[in-house]
Design a protein around this motif. Sequence first.
Motif, PDB file in Angstrom:
ATOM      1  N   ARG A  28       0.837  -1.195   0.000  1.00  0.00           N
ATOM      2  CA  ARG A  28       0.000   0.000   0.000  1.00  0.00           C
ATOM      3  C   ARG A  28       0.878   1.254   0.000  1.00  0.00           C
ATOM      4  NH1 ARG A  28      -1.760  -3.335   3.831  1.00  0.00           N
ATOM      5  NH2 ARG A  28      -1.063  -2.040   5.571  1.00  0.00           N
ATOM      6  N   ARG A  69     -10.014   1.542 -10.167  1.00  0.00           N
ATOM      7  CA  ARG A  69     -10.643   1.872  -8.893  1.00  0.00           C
ATOM      8  C   ARG A  69     -12.137   1.974  -9.120  1.00  0.00           C
ATOM      9  NH1 ARG A  69      -8.695   8.059  -7.535  1.00  0.00           N
ATOM     10  NH2 ARG A  69      -9.500   9.013  -9.409  1.00  0.00           N
ATOM     11  N   HIS A 122      -6.077   0.070  -7.658  1.00  0.00           N
ATOM     12  CA  HIS A 122      -5.635  -1.307  -7.456  1.00  0.00           C
ATOM     13  C   HIS A 122      -4.903  -1.804  -8.694  1.00  0.00           C
ATOM     14  CE1 HIS A 122      -7.861  -2.200  -3.739  1.00  0.00           C
ATOM     15  NE2 HIS A 122      -8.746  -1.341  -4.215  1.00  0.00           N
TER      16      HIS A 122
END
Length: 183
Positions: free
Chosen positions: A58, A125, A133
């Motif tokens: 992330r 997304r 993503h």
Amino acid sequence: MPRRKQRKPRDTYEFLSMWLTGYDVRVEMGVNTNLRSNPLRVDLDDRIVTSRTWLGIRGKCFDPEERAGEKFVIMLSGDMKPEGFSETVRDIQKRGEYGAPQYRLYRGAHVPIFECPQGITPLWRVSKADPWHGYLKVPECYVSDCLLVLTSKAARYMFIHERIIGRDHWINGFSIQSGNPTE
């Protein structure tokens, strides 16, 4: 009424620098589930026992400024033989109607014409509030290398070279690193 000519989507590239905000790891092993659940997907050369490593990374974008605050989640899936990693430039050379390689004349020399991939993988997304993503099937050793860097505590940054074609976003390059990608 005359028809409007459809424009070819314009390519743009962005260099996205972000802080690493976390990662999750999952390592699994077991009997190949396709043996019982979906025998049509089993190849005789498939392994009976399979293993896979999943690494979710992330990050939060800080550069460029107009993308600051956007979140990204990149999922790496370690695979023994991921698609595309054994291909060579010869594999993407454009071919004619009968399979012959195509060339064009450039400054008096014949150079191959390539059908370059749009990127490594798409970015998506669901809504503007959600993170971007990406899903990458990569060689197992790449996941191991990423884990080595992440657990060393030296890695603080993630970098994505993004290619935008019309409204589609693609990862063209990806890295995690200890140095600031903007410097």
